[in-house]
Design an enzyme around this catalytic site. Structure first.
Site, PDB file in Angstrom:
ATOM      1  N   ASP A 270     -24.341   3.881  34.162  1.00 12.89           N
ATOM      2  CA  ASP A 270     -23.953   4.300  35.507  1.00 12.89           C
ATOM      3  C   ASP A 270     -24.623   3.417  36.555  1.00 12.89           C
ATOM      4  O   ASP A 270     -23.981   2.888  37.444  1.00 12.89           O
ATOM      5  CB  ASP A 270     -24.290   5.788  35.743  1.00 12.89           C
ATOM      6  CG  ASP A 270     -25.749   6.153  35.429  1.00 12.89           C
ATOM      7  OD1 ASP A 270     -26.520   5.297  34.925  1.00 12.89           O
ATOM      8  OD2 ASP A 270     -26.128   7.321  35.686  1.00 12.89           O
TER       9      ASP A 270
ATOM     10  N   ASP B  79     -25.729  12.548  38.974  1.00 15.12           N
ATOM     11  CA  ASP B  79     -26.044  13.939  39.293  1.00 15.12           C
ATOM     12  C   ASP B  79     -27.077  14.087  40.396  1.00 15.12           C
ATOM     13  O   ASP B  79     -27.807  13.171  40.739  1.00 15.12           O
ATOM     14  CB  ASP B  79     -26.618  14.623  38.051  1.00 15.12           C
ATOM     15  CG  ASP B  79     -28.043  14.149  37.735  1.00 15.12           C
ATOM     16  OD1 ASP B  79     -28.254  12.922  37.714  1.00 15.12           O
ATOM     17  OD2 ASP B  79     -28.932  14.996  37.547  1.00 15.12           O
TER      18      ASP B  79
ATOM     19  N   ASP C  26     -31.432   0.802  37.962  1.00 14.94           N
ATOM     20  CA  ASP C  26     -32.325   1.124  39.070  1.00 14.94           C
ATOM     21  C   ASP C  26     -33.652   0.393  38.819  1.00 14.94           C
ATOM     22  O   ASP C  26     -33.794  -0.775  39.167  1.00 14.94           O
ATOM     23  CB  ASP C  26     -32.466   2.654  39.066  1.00 14.94           C
ATOM     24  CG  ASP C  26     -33.258   3.213  40.219  1.00 14.94           C
ATOM     25  OD1 ASP C  26     -33.087   2.750  41.350  1.00 14.94           O
ATOM     26  OD2 ASP C  26     -34.067   4.145  39.989  1.00 14.94           O
TER      27      ASP C  26
ATOM     28  N   ARG D  97     -21.832  15.724  39.180  1.00 13.95           N
ATOM     29  CA  ARG D  97     -21.325  14.577  38.418  1.00 13.95           C
ATOM     30  C   ARG D  97     -19.805  14.499  38.534  1.00 13.95           C
ATOM     31  O   ARG D  97     -19.216  13.453  38.313  1.00 13.95           O
ATOM     32  CB  ARG D  97     -21.698  14.723  36.935  1.00 13.95           C
ATOM     33  CG  ARG D  97     -23.198  14.644  36.661  1.00 13.95           C
ATOM     34  CD  ARG D  97     -23.436  14.562  35.163  1.00 13.95           C
ATOM     35  NE  ARG D  97     -24.825  14.797  34.779  1.00 13.95           N
ATOM     36  CZ  ARG D  97     -25.768  13.858  34.724  1.00 13.95           C
ATOM     37  NH1 ARG D  97     -25.480  12.627  35.057  1.00 13.95           N
ATOM     38  NH2 ARG D  97     -26.994  14.155  34.352  1.00 13.95           N
TER      39      ARG D  97
HETATM   40  P1  5GP Z   1     -33.378   3.002  35.394  1.00  9.04           P
HETATM   41  O1  5GP Z   1     -34.431   3.309  36.419  1.00  9.04           O
HETATM   42  O2  5GP Z   1     -33.940   3.102  34.011  1.00  9.04           O
HETATM   43  O3  5GP Z   1     -32.727   1.661  35.662  1.00  9.04           O
HETATM   44  O4  5GP Z   1     -32.261   4.104  35.545  1.00  9.04           O
HETATM   45  C1  5GP Z   1     -32.432   5.337  34.911  1.00  9.04           C
HETATM   46  C2  5GP Z   1     -31.433   6.368  35.312  1.00  9.04           C
HETATM   47  O5  5GP Z   1     -31.856   6.946  36.539  1.00  9.04           O
HETATM   48  C3  5GP Z   1     -29.988   5.956  35.583  1.00  9.04           C
HETATM   49  O6  5GP Z   1     -29.222   5.786  34.407  1.00  9.04           O
HETATM   50  C4  5GP Z   1     -29.510   7.144  36.411  1.00  9.04           C
HETATM   51  O7  5GP Z   1     -29.101   8.198  35.545  1.00  9.04           O
HETATM   52  C5  5GP Z   1     -30.773   7.553  37.164  1.00  9.04           C
HETATM   53  N1  5GP Z   1     -30.669   7.097  38.572  1.00  9.04           N
HETATM   54  C6  5GP Z   1     -31.180   5.997  39.140  1.00  9.04           C
HETATM   55  N2  5GP Z   1     -30.846   5.925  40.447  1.00  9.04           N
HETATM   56  C7  5GP Z   1     -30.089   7.022  40.695  1.00  9.04           C
HETATM   57  C8  5GP Z   1     -29.405   7.527  41.860  1.00  9.04           C
HETATM   58  O8  5GP Z   1     -29.409   6.958  42.954  1.00  9.04           O
HETATM   59  N3  5GP Z   1     -28.732   8.709  41.703  1.00  9.04           N
HETATM   60  C9  5GP Z   1     -28.683   9.380  40.512  1.00  9.04           C
HETATM   61  N4  5GP Z   1     -27.985  10.508  40.485  1.00  9.04           N
HETATM   62  N5  5GP Z   1     -29.302   8.938  39.403  1.00  9.04           N
HETATM   63  C10 5GP Z   1     -29.982   7.763  39.501  1.00  9.04           C
END
Ligand code: 5GP
Length: 182
Positions: free
Chosen positions: A99, A158, A102, A164
């Site tokens: 998705d 979410d 981050d 979602r």
């Molecule tokens: P990572 O930090 O490992 O790249 O991302 C981990 C997870 O954090 C993503 O797959 C997503 O589910 C959640 N995430 C990161 N940023 C956002 C955001 O702005 N909104 C939502 N709902 N989830 C996020």
């Protein structure tokens, strides 16, 4: 729910157009390859379903369920695989479908873990990319939209496990560093 939560930043129409383009590009890059599209649940479910149908070449589908520990701000960096793949990826061309990238920790962890199973190639496709929040260097091969450092919901993403199903992407303005509404 749409009035209470969020300011739309990517509309359904924009989403449709961009995903069609991504699908065309991926189909051309993976023509004659053994593509397995690996969806990272739960967040990728909506994007995955649309993307898979936009890639007009034969492919396999599979899914991983992951959960990450810690708050949004202070992630521990531990990504837990709750449910593993059902397919063998050895010798196949894996495309991870996320998705959002981050901090980059999920993409980094999964790429490392799945590489040990000897796929022929492994790449990452993310609907959204938030480069400002990166903690580790990861290469995202296909990106739908680059977005600023805002908490977004809808289209699979979410807020406390809800929203979602919002058919577009919205910014949740009043959310603090822990991902809590203020
Ligand atoms: P990572 O930090 O490992 O790249 O991302 C981990 C997870 O954090 C993503 O797959 C997503 O589910 C959640 N995430 C990161 N940023 C956002 C955001 O702005 N909104 C939502 N709902 N989830 C996020």
């Amino acid at each position: 729910m749409e009035r209470i939560f969020g300011r739309p930043i990517v509309t359904q129409e924009q989403m449709r157009t961009r995903i069609k383009d991504l699908g065309r590009q991926i189909a051309s890059d993976y023509a004659n390859k053994d593509l397995i599209l690996v969806g990272i649940l739960k967040g990728a479910f909506a994007f995955y379903a649309d993307l898979a149908r936009a890639i007009r070449i034969p492919l396999r589908v599979d899914f991983l369920v992951v959960s990450s520990y810690g708050s949004r701000a202070k992630t521990s960096g531990k990504v837990k695989m709750v449910t593993d793949l059902t397919e063998n990826i050895a010798g196949r061309d894996v495309l991870l479908v996320e998705d959002i990238v981050d901090s980059g920790l999920t993409a980094q962890h999964l790429t490392k873990t799945l590489s040990k199973r000897k796929p022929k190639s492994i790449k990452v496709c993310a609907l959204l990319n938030k480069p400002d929040r990166r903690q580790v260097t990861v290469h995202v091969d296909y990106v739908g939209f680059e977005i600023p450092d805002k908490y977004v919901i809808g289209y699979g993403l979410d807020y406390q496990q809800k929203y979602r199903n919002l058919p577009y992407l919205a910014v949740l303005d009043q959310v603090d560093e822990e991902g809590e509404a203020t």
